[in-house]
Design a protein around this motif. Sequence first.
Motif, PDB file in Angstrom:
ATOM      1  N   ALA A   1       0.818  -1.210   0.000  1.00  0.00           N
ATOM      2  CA  ALA A   1       0.000   0.000   0.000  1.00  0.00           C
ATOM      3  C   ALA A   1       0.852   1.259   0.000  1.00  0.00           C
ATOM      4  CB  ALA A   1      -0.925  -0.005   1.209  1.00  0.00           C
ATOM      5  N   LYS A   2       1.992   1.259   0.698  1.00  0.00           N
ATOM      6  CA  LYS A   2       2.799   2.475   0.772  1.00  0.00           C
ATOM      7  C   LYS A   2       3.485   2.800  -0.538  1.00  0.00           C
ATOM      8  CE  LYS A   2       7.088   0.390   2.525  1.00  0.00           C
ATOM      9  NZ  LYS A   2       8.114   0.486   3.576  1.00  0.00           N
ATOM     10  N   HIS A   3       3.446   1.882  -1.511  1.00  0.00           N
ATOM     11  CA  HIS A   3       3.994   2.132  -2.842  1.00  0.00           C
ATOM     12  C   HIS A   3       2.847   2.271  -3.835  1.00  0.00           C
ATOM     13  CE1 HIS A   3       8.135   1.363  -1.637  1.00  0.00           C
ATOM     14  NE2 HIS A   3       7.692   0.334  -0.954  1.00  0.00           N
TER      15      HIS A   3
ATOM     16  N   ALA B   1       2.827   2.709 -16.647  1.00  0.00           N
ATOM     17  CA  ALA B   1       2.233   1.507 -16.086  1.00  0.00           C
ATOM     18  C   ALA B   1       3.344   0.559 -15.642  1.00  0.00           C
ATOM     19  CB  ALA B   1       1.341   0.828 -17.122  1.00  0.00           C
ATOM     20  N   THR B   2       3.119  -0.110 -14.535  1.00  0.00           N
ATOM     21  CA  THR B   2       4.040  -1.039 -13.869  1.00  0.00           C
ATOM     22  C   THR B   2       5.160  -0.318 -13.115  1.00  0.00           C
ATOM     23  OG1 THR B   2       5.662  -1.516 -15.637  1.00  0.00           O
ATOM     24  CG2 THR B   2       3.592  -2.782 -15.653  1.00  0.00           C
ATOM     25  N   TYR B   3       5.134   1.010 -13.086  1.00  0.00           N
ATOM     26  CA  TYR B   3       6.086   1.767 -12.280  1.00  0.00           C
ATOM     27  C   TYR B   3       5.350   2.464 -11.134  1.00  0.00           C
ATOM     28  CZ  TYR B   3       9.888   0.980 -15.543  1.00  0.00           C
ATOM     29  OH  TYR B   3      10.858   0.391 -16.302  1.00  0.00           O
TER      30      TYR B   3
ATOM     31  N   LEU C   1      11.263   8.581  -5.432  1.00  0.00           N
ATOM     32  CA  LEU C   1      11.687   7.373  -6.133  1.00  0.00           C
ATOM     33  C   LEU C   1      10.610   6.949  -7.120  1.00  0.00           C
ATOM     34  CD1 LEU C   1      13.646   4.888  -6.379  1.00  0.00           C
ATOM     35  CD2 LEU C   1      12.221   3.805  -4.614  1.00  0.00           C
ATOM     36  N   VAL C   2      11.029   6.665  -8.341  1.00  0.00           N
ATOM     37  CA  VAL C   2      10.162   6.020  -9.334  1.00  0.00           C
ATOM     38  C   VAL C   2      10.850   4.723  -9.719  1.00  0.00           C
ATOM     39  CG1 VAL C   2       9.193   6.149 -11.661  1.00  0.00           C
ATOM     40  CG2 VAL C   2       9.157   8.168 -10.172  1.00  0.00           C
ATOM     41  N   ALA C   3      10.155   3.603  -9.529  1.00  0.00           N
ATOM     42  CA  ALA C   3      10.779   2.297  -9.754  1.00  0.00           C
ATOM     43  C   ALA C   3       9.764   1.310 -10.297  1.00  0.00           C
ATOM     44  CB  ALA C   3      11.372   1.756  -8.454  1.00  0.00           C
TER      45      ALA C   3
ATOM     46  N   LEU D   1      15.132   0.888 -14.863  1.00  0.00           N
ATOM     47  CA  LEU D   1      14.326   0.260 -13.822  1.00  0.00           C
ATOM     48  C   LEU D   1      13.900   1.229 -12.734  1.00  0.00           C
ATOM     49  CD1 LEU D   1      16.246  -3.113 -13.389  1.00  0.00           C
ATOM     50  CD2 LEU D   1      14.222  -2.646 -14.786  1.00  0.00           C
ATOM     51  N   ALA D   2      14.676   2.269 -12.499  1.00  0.00           N
ATOM     52  CA  ALA D   2      14.339   3.196 -11.416  1.00  0.00           C
ATOM     53  C   ALA D   2      15.158   4.466 -11.543  1.00  0.00           C
ATOM     54  CB  ALA D   2      14.596   2.555 -10.052  1.00  0.00           C
TER      55      ALA D   2
END
Length: 271
Positions: free
Chosen positions: A9-11, A19-21, A31-33, A128-129
């Motif tokens: 939930a925290k992410h 999508a999927t990030y 942070l984007v991962a 990836l991030a």
Amino acid sequence: MNSDATVPAKHARDASVPATYIRRRTPAFELVAHESIAPSIGALVEQHGTLYDWAAGLPQVRALRGRAPVYVGDLPGTDVRIAVRHVWHGGLLAPLTSDRFRAPTRAPLELANALRLHAAGIPTTDVLAYALYPAGPGLRRVDVATRFIPDAADLGMVLAGLAPGISTEGALPRVASLLEALAMHTVLHPDLNVKNILLVPDRERGHTAFVIDVDVVQFDAGRPTAEVMGLNVARLLRSMRKWRARFGAVIDDGTLADFEATCLASVRGSA
């Protein structure tokens, strides 16, 4: 990567990222991962302050040299090996601007461009991030993590005879194929040089050429395919000649002319 991974939930998802990030914001970092590694990579930034500090402090770290070391390490709790770089300015103003960029930096564009290139079937590394850190009003420092590609060599290494697995003669047809793919999708790379083309081992073809440093690429450049090819190949040829002059790379003018002719012929007659 597995897009069905459970997301804590925290992410929470953010519609402003692909999508999927997943985007995560704290006072100390943003942070984007990719969702499959977001918990692991977020924990590392929390524990070490920055992603780059974690990578630099690994006990058996592998460093790849560029403008600054690029560190390679395994993400804890995953089977993913990443290359982590801290982003620095280049050019004449670099001593003044250093590693501080206007928010949101070019990292979001690098991620978006990499995904768009993948969708077009153009080989490039997986972003990836990325992590942003406050660096003054409206300014950020940034780390970028890409999937590590083992046994890859950039074109500069190949031309200098420093890549035992592939020769110049073996690399140039693969590079020509990459340039053809870029041109056919009217993708202009205004900084195409020998250091941002990777030769990656491939079971079927021996090697495949990847394009990197994609934050600067221009899609739908508003030029015909043949013109895009001409601009990309001219930029790369200038870099190859500079590499020969500075480092003694063994590549003669006849080979360069043949390479240029091959590239131009591959898109002749294209719209």
